[in-house]
Design a protein around this motif. Structure first.
Motif, PDB file in Angstrom:
ATOM      1  N   SER A  41       0.853  -1.192   0.000  1.00 10.79           N
ATOM      2  CA  SER A  41       0.000   0.000   0.000  1.00 10.79           C
ATOM      3  C   SER A  41       0.888   1.240   0.000  1.00 10.79           C
ATOM      4  CB  SER A  41      -0.890   0.044   1.243  1.00 10.79           C
ATOM      5  OG  SER A  41      -1.827  -0.992   1.224  1.00 10.79           O
ATOM      6  N   VAL A  42       0.411   2.286  -0.675  1.00  9.60           N
ATOM      7  CA  VAL A  42       1.168   3.540  -0.761  1.00  9.60           C
ATOM      8  C   VAL A  42       0.537   4.554   0.192  1.00  9.60           C
ATOM      9  CG1 VAL A  42       1.953   5.372  -2.300  1.00  9.60           C
ATOM     10  CG2 VAL A  42       1.672   3.045  -3.185  1.00  9.60           C
ATOM     11  N   SER A  43       1.337   5.062   1.132  1.00  9.57           N
ATOM     12  CA  SER A  43       0.837   6.059   2.082  1.00  9.57           C
ATOM     13  C   SER A  43       1.140   7.456   1.572  1.00  9.57           C
ATOM     14  CB  SER A  43       1.504   5.882   3.448  1.00  9.57           C
ATOM     15  OG  SER A  43       1.240   4.611   3.978  1.00  9.57           O
ATOM     16  N   ALA A  44       0.093   8.214   1.255  1.00  9.82           N
ATOM     17  CA  ALA A  44       0.266   9.639   0.958  1.00  9.82           C
ATOM     18  C   ALA A  44       0.526  10.356   2.281  1.00  9.82           C
ATOM     19  CB  ALA A  44      -0.979  10.188   0.284  1.00  9.82           C
ATOM     20  N   ARG A  45       0.973  11.606   2.200  1.00  5.38           N
ATOM     21  CA  ARG A  45       1.216  12.379   3.438  1.00  5.38           C
ATOM     22  C   ARG A  45      -0.041  12.375   4.306  1.00  5.38           C
ATOM     23  NH1 ARG A  45       0.083  16.843  -0.474  1.00  5.38           N
ATOM     24  NH2 ARG A  45       2.008  16.252  -1.516  1.00  5.38           N
ATOM     25  N   HIS A  46       0.139  12.208   5.615  1.00  6.15           N
ATOM     26  CA  HIS A  46      -1.007  12.177   6.530  1.00  6.15           C
ATOM     27  C   HIS A  46      -0.560  12.512   7.939  1.00  6.15           C
ATOM     28  CE1 HIS A  46       0.671   8.084   6.858  1.00  6.15           C
ATOM     29  NE2 HIS A  46       0.224   8.109   8.101  1.00  6.15           N
ATOM     30  N   ILE A  47      -1.531  12.681   8.807  1.00  3.40           N
ATOM     31  CA  ILE A  47      -1.229  13.075  10.183  1.00  3.40           C
ATOM     32  C   ILE A  47      -2.042  12.243  11.163  1.00  3.40           C
ATOM     33  CG2 ILE A  47      -2.939  14.974  10.068  1.00  3.40           C
ATOM     34  CD1 ILE A  47      -1.085  16.600  11.937  1.00  3.40           C
ATOM     35  N   HIS A  48      -1.396  11.830  12.251  1.00  2.00           N
ATOM     36  CA  HIS A  48      -2.067  11.202  13.394  1.00  2.00           C
ATOM     37  C   HIS A  48      -2.096  12.247  14.508  1.00  2.00           C
ATOM     38  CE1 HIS A  48      -1.475   7.187  11.560  1.00  2.00           C
ATOM     39  NE2 HIS A  48      -0.272   7.611  11.253  1.00  2.00           N
ATOM     40  N   LEU A  49      -3.247  12.455  15.129  1.00  2.00           N
ATOM     41  CA  LEU A  49      -3.375  13.504  16.152  1.00  2.00           C
ATOM     42  C   LEU A  49      -3.439  12.925  17.566  1.00  2.00           C
ATOM     43  CD1 LEU A  49      -6.026  15.897  14.518  1.00  2.00           C
ATOM     44  CD2 LEU A  49      -3.549  16.271  14.710  1.00  2.00           C
ATOM     45  N   GLU A  50      -2.866  13.670  18.517  1.00  2.00           N
ATOM     46  CA  GLU A  50      -3.075  13.369  19.931  1.00  2.00           C
ATOM     47  C   GLU A  50      -4.303  14.166  20.391  1.00  2.00           C
ATOM     48  OE1 GLU A  50       0.941  15.143  20.940  1.00  2.00           O
ATOM     49  OE2 GLU A  50      -0.243  16.077  22.541  1.00  2.00           O
ATOM     50  N   GLN A  51      -4.910  13.731  21.505  1.00  4.05           N
ATOM     51  CA  GLN A  51      -6.150  14.318  22.019  1.00  4.05           C
ATOM     52  C   GLN A  51      -6.083  15.845  22.129  1.00  4.05           C
ATOM     53  OE1 GLN A  51      -9.045  12.561  22.933  1.00  4.05           O
ATOM     54  NE2 GLN A  51      -9.947  14.596  23.166  1.00  4.05           N
ATOM     55  N   LYS A  52      -5.019  16.310  22.783  1.00  4.49           N
ATOM     56  CA  LYS A  52      -4.878  17.754  23.039  1.00  4.49           C
ATOM     57  C   LYS A  52      -4.875  18.563  21.733  1.00  4.49           C
ATOM     58  CE  LYS A  52      -0.838  19.396  24.180  1.00  4.49           C
ATOM     59  NZ  LYS A  52       0.467  19.478  24.892  1.00  4.49           N
ATOM     60  N   HIS A  53      -4.138  18.051  20.746  1.00  6.24           N
ATOM     61  CA  HIS A  53      -4.053  18.767  19.465  1.00  6.24           C
ATOM     62  C   HIS A  53      -5.347  18.672  18.665  1.00  6.24           C
ATOM     63  CE1 HIS A  53       0.604  18.321  19.719  1.00  6.24           C
ATOM     64  NE2 HIS A  53       0.151  19.337  20.424  1.00  6.24           N
ATOM     65  N   ALA A  54      -6.045  17.539  18.773  1.00  6.37           N
ATOM     66  CA  ALA A  54      -7.350  17.393  18.104  1.00  6.37           C
ATOM     67  C   ALA A  54      -8.319  18.452  18.623  1.00  6.37           C
ATOM     68  CB  ALA A  54      -7.906  15.993  18.341  1.00  6.37           C
ATOM     69  N   GLU A  55      -8.248  18.706  19.932  1.00 14.34           N
ATOM     70  CA  GLU A  55      -9.150  19.704  20.543  1.00 14.34           C
ATOM     71  C   GLU A  55      -8.797  21.119  20.082  1.00 14.34           C
ATOM     72  OE1 GLU A  55      -9.239  19.199  24.782  1.00 14.34           O
ATOM     73  OE2 GLU A  55     -10.116  17.191  24.634  1.00 14.34           O
ATOM     74  N   ILE A  56      -7.495  21.413  20.019  1.00 11.85           N
ATOM     75  CA  ILE A  56      -7.074  22.751  19.574  1.00 11.85           C
ATOM     76  C   ILE A  56      -7.470  22.970  18.106  1.00 11.85           C
ATOM     77  CG2 ILE A  56      -5.087  24.251  19.080  1.00 11.85           C
ATOM     78  CD1 ILE A  56      -3.648  22.847  21.462  1.00 11.85           C
ATOM     79  N   LEU A  57      -7.253  21.950  17.271  1.00 10.87           N
ATOM     80  CA  LEU A  57      -7.485  22.113  15.824  1.00 10.87           C
ATOM     81  C   LEU A  57      -8.965  22.062  15.460  1.00 10.87           C
ATOM     82  CD1 LEU A  57      -4.596  19.766  14.586  1.00 10.87           C
ATOM     83  CD2 LEU A  57      -4.625  22.257  14.416  1.00 10.87           C
ATOM     84  N   PHE A  58      -9.741  21.208  16.174  1.00 12.61           N
ATOM     85  CA  PHE A  58     -11.147  20.978  15.775  1.00 12.61           C
ATOM     86  C   PHE A  58     -12.164  21.323  16.861  1.00 12.61           C
ATOM     87  CE2 PHE A  58      -8.717  18.513  12.770  1.00 12.61           C
ATOM     88  CZ  PHE A  58      -9.377  18.734  11.582  1.00 12.61           C
ATOM     89  N   GLY A  59     -11.716  21.680  18.065  1.00 10.66           N
ATOM     90  CA  GLY A  59     -12.638  22.015  19.149  1.00 10.66           C
ATOM     91  C   GLY A  59     -12.852  20.839  20.097  1.00 10.66           C
ATOM     92  N   LYS A  60     -13.309  21.149  21.304  1.00 10.42           N
ATOM     93  CA  LYS A  60     -13.535  20.136  22.353  1.00 10.42           C
ATOM     94  C   LYS A  60     -14.582  19.113  21.910  1.00 10.42           C
ATOM     95  CE  LYS A  60     -11.746  21.415  26.678  1.00 10.42           C
ATOM     96  NZ  LYS A  60     -11.161  20.486  27.635  1.00 10.42           N
ATOM     97  N   ASN A  61     -14.345  17.869  22.259  1.00  6.28           N
ATOM     98  CA  ASN A  61     -15.302  16.779  22.024  1.00  6.28           C
ATOM     99  C   ASN A  61     -15.705  16.603  20.559  1.00  6.28           C
ATOM    100  OD1 ASN A  61     -15.444  16.280  24.861  1.00  6.28           O
ATOM    101  ND2 ASN A  61     -16.834  18.041  25.026  1.00  6.28           N
ATOM    102  N   TYR A  62     -14.845  17.038  19.669  1.00 10.09           N
ATOM    103  CA  TYR A  62     -15.133  16.868  18.245  1.00 10.09           C
ATOM    104  C   TYR A  62     -15.063  15.384  17.876  1.00 10.09           C
ATOM    105  CZ  TYR A  62     -15.004  17.524  13.217  1.00 10.09           C
ATOM    106  OH  TYR A  62     -15.302  17.463  11.890  1.00 10.09           O
ATOM    107  N   THR A  63     -15.989  14.929  17.063  1.00 13.02           N
ATOM    108  CA  THR A  63     -15.969  13.537  16.606  1.00 13.02           C
ATOM    109  C   THR A  63     -15.592  13.476  15.132  1.00 13.02           C
ATOM    110  OG1 THR A  63     -17.783  13.097  18.134  1.00 13.02           O
ATOM    111  CG2 THR A  63     -17.276  11.371  16.530  1.00 13.02           C
ATOM    112  N   PHE A  64     -14.542  12.745  14.827  1.00 12.41           N
ATOM    113  CA  PHE A  64     -14.073  12.641  13.439  1.00 12.41           C
ATOM    114  C   PHE A  64     -14.938  11.658  12.640  1.00 12.41           C
ATOM    115  CE2 PHE A  64     -10.478  14.323  15.741  1.00 12.41           C
ATOM    116  CZ  PHE A  64     -10.019  15.308  14.891  1.00 12.41           C
TER     117      PHE A  64
END
Lengths: 223, 223
Positions: A41-64
């Motif tokens: 499989s070919v992985s294009a650029r991507h990001i894995h987020l930690e909880q704290k950063h997910a909240e800063i980037l998308f807001g508290k309790n955001y569900t992806f």
């Protein structure tokens, strides 16, 4: 015997043995194919987020929201995307891969790195100490990462049963052979064994484009 | 003897011979190293222009200004740049390499091709029949190429004297080995012999970035 003489002799013996093996090659390959081949499989650029950063980037309790499953059980890419910013340029629409992780990790290719102006090391996933800094922009906020950006090493996920079948162990380095007009051998491919893993080789877009790999091919593992 | 028995036998013989060769490997490699190494240059995307297209893009009797010499005698990149346009996107600041040629030729990487939305074949320089179409924009006009865009094959320029020294012939395919954490073997590297050539391997940015090559390194030619 001189060094030259010995060399000539060894090469002659080697070539004779190789010819003999090659003469029976089709038979052998047919017998062994199912044991030596690994899907890629070919992985294009991507990001894995930690909880704290997910909240800063998308807001508290955001569900992806799931975009689609990827080759490893329980892992999926999300509909949500972020922008990553380096000293030289930025790249938009970088996919998030869920679920959340202990530490935010950005995986890019060397081609991306040159364009962004960063110099990430080649690393295993999760080995982030001293890796490259990068800024991440989400809809609700920005995060300046002091480290977290890597070029993922070439690796093969497999179950303990697969490892036994291939005769390899966790962390072993193997080679992988690619056919085609830009074929070759990749060295330094890391075996990663876990009962959570499905058999799959992961490469980045640079390796894919250099070797003419689209993904879904079966490549030959060489110990 | 069964197929399995024969396979076991051949593998045992091969391994024994390989062990024997390896036991003398350091000596052999030291003896040969200076003969097997080839310097490598990385070609970024660039364009060679034919007279007619140079006139359309830059005007009649336009004289190009040298940017810097490249590794082959008489060839140089120019200060002038063009924009190339594909169905999906365009790329600005594409260097012209002089002198003029018989047919306009654009050399890009697979990464570039995906971004532009074109599907160029892997080809030798000058072998353009049926290659990919692309539009070129210059300061004085545009050219719609019906063909001319390729992914250059991996190749090694060398003089007849070098070819004799390496024991290879024009058009021969060889392998090249790369060290380092993303090392490996490139297959299908074409030997190109001419008394106009200086010894130099040419690869594109995909191969460079996949194998961790910056340019200026010495790589090992394997016949």
């Amino acid at each position: 015997m001189t060094v030259e003489g010995r060399e000539t002799l060894y090469r002659a013996i080697r070539d004779a043995v190789m010819d003999e093996i090659t003469a029976h090659g089709i038979e052998l390959v047919q017998e062994q194919d199912h044991d030596l081949l690994v899907p890629v499989s070919v992985s294009a650029r991507h990001i894995h987020l930690e909880q704290k950063h997910a909240e800063i980037l998308f807001g508290k309790n955001y569900t992806f929201t799931k975009h689609r499953d990827i080759s490893q059980p329980g892992q999926y890419s999300c509909m949500e995307q972020v922008t990553i910013v380096g000293p030289k340029s930025q790249m938009e629409r970088v996919r998030i891969v869920a679920p959340l992780r202990k530490q935010t990790q950005i995986e890019i290719s060397k081609t991306d790195a040159i364009k962004l102006g960063v110099n990430p090391p080649v690393r295993h996933s999760g080995d982030l100490k001293g890796s490259a800094p990068l800024t991440v922009i989400g809809p609700k906020g920005n995060v300046d990462l002091l480290e977290g950006c890597i070029i993922a090493d070439r690796h093969i996920h497999m179950s303990p049963a697969d490892a036994k079948r291939f005769g390899v162990v966790n962390h072993q380095k193997v080679k992988v052979e690619i056919d085609g007009e830009k074929g070759g051998l990749m060295y330094g491919v890391t075996i990663r064994v876990s009962d959570r893993y499905a058999l799959d080789m992961h490469i980045d877009t640079d390796d894919a484009n250099a070797f003419g790999i689209k993904g879904q091919e079966y490549l030959t593992l060489i110990k």
